[in-house]
Write an enzyme that holds these catalytic residues in place. Structure first.
Site: not given
Ligand code: F6P
Length: 328
Positions: A15, A107, A132, A134, A176
């Site tokens: 992301g 990660d 995140d 995280d 998430r």
């Molecule tokens: O890991 C970053 C994040 O923005 C999370 O907070 C979210 O759950 C996820 O990516 C969404 O991913 P995508 O943009 O692939 O829908």
């Protein structure tokens, strides 16, 4: 004897996060400072597999420090999960005579990097870039501070409507598997309740708390819910449940979504990204690999990629306590 690093490549993966451009800029400029050639890989591992690689230098990263997103684009690559995909990636690194790779991501991206390093013994350094926050081994990830400020700004606006209409708002924020954004933005925006994956606030307790708030004279409320919270099936069901049991409330739901990942990075994220980029290049020069750059107690630090992935970045219990006290 240690191999001398002559050419490095940088990519963004997973992301996007505000501040990734500042990190790219820092890696490229640090390489230039140390007289190392540099390349940019488009679309993360997918671009590496497809050979989407360009030459970069100090000038190719001008005027990007303030920009959100990533000029190198990003992707989540399924092909890189396969041995064949990773072989193509390796062949492209060798073809371009790349001696070290800097991966800016979360990660998932580091897991790919670690597997790749195990298979090909290729020097890899990770820079934590995700809103995140995280990731174990760093107090902050690139993009987190900007996302917090974005979320607080939006909740402030929603509060205007909540208080004008005496409404109860459920606001879903990203995260998430982690509640860093929800907890800290929730405190910063004065939310009445904050629901995060790390702490199981039973739904009954939420009802009691909201009812107490109403009795104590509150006419509107904000509940911040992390995407990964398990209290309800989803934020709409949670809102419906509360509306059913507390019909006095006019309940609304707002899902902030991807706007949280966009926008110009905060100064904090720009400075941190600049520090991390330099450190990543210096680690490669020193012959280090399989490490993630981090920042702890305002000092640069490194953590093995394996630990960064496997261990958990825990929510600070003192902040949880503050959130409880503030919701009185
Ligand atoms: O890991 C970053 C994040 O923005 C999370 O907070 C979210 O759950 C996820 O990516 C969404 O991913 P995508 O943009 O692939 O829908």
């Amino acid at each position: 004897m240690e191999k001398i690093i002559k050419k490095i490549a940088v990519m963004t993966s997973g992301g996007d996060a505000p501040g990734m451009n500042a990190a790219i800029r820092s890696v490229i400029r640090a390489a230039s400072y140390y007289k190392i050639e540099s390349l940019g890989i488009y679309r993360g591992y997918q671009g590496l597999i497809e050979g989407d690689i360009v030459k970069m230098d100090a000038r190719s990263v001008h005027h990007i420090i303030h920009k959100g997103g990533t000029i190198l684009k990003t992707a989540r690559s399924d092909d890189f999960r396969t041995k064949e995909g990773r072989k193509k990636a390796y062949d492209n690194l060798i073809e371009h005579e790349i001696d070290g790779l800097v991966i800016i991501g979360g990660d998932g991206s580091f897991t790919g990097g670690m597997i790749f390093n195990e298979e090909y013994n290729f020097p890899i350094i990770g820079i934590p870039g995700t809103i995140d926050n995280d990731i174990y081994g760093t107090d902050f990830t690139i993009g987190y501070d900007t996302a917090l400020n974005t979320v607080v700004e939006v909740i402030d606006k929603i509060r205007d409507t909540a208080s004008s209409h005496n409404r109860l708002f459920f606001i879903e924020v990203m995260g998430r598997d982690s509640g860093f954004i929800a907890l800290n933005a929730g405190i910063g925006a004065g939310a009445e309740e904050i629901l995060i994956p790390e702490e199981d606030l039973a739904i009954e307790r939420l009802l009691v708390s909201l009812e107490n708030s109403r009795r104590s004279g509150k006419t509107s409320s904000i509940v911040v819910v992390a995407e990964g919270d398990k209290t309800g099936e989803n934020v709409f069901e949670l809102a419906a449940y509360v509306e059913k049991h507390l019909p006095q409330y006019d309940v609304k739901v707002s899902i902030l979504g991807h706007m949280q990942r966009g926008g110009s990075p905060s100064c904090f994220d720009r400075v941190m990204a600049s520090r991390m980029g330099v450190k990543a290049v210096e680690l490669l020069i020193d012959g280090k690999t399989n490490l993630m750059v981090g920042i702890r107690n305002n000092k640069m630090d490194t953590t093995e990629l394996e630990r960064a992935i496997k261990e958990h970045h825990n929510i600070n219990s003192e902040i949880l306590r503050i959130s409880d006290i503030m919701s009185v």
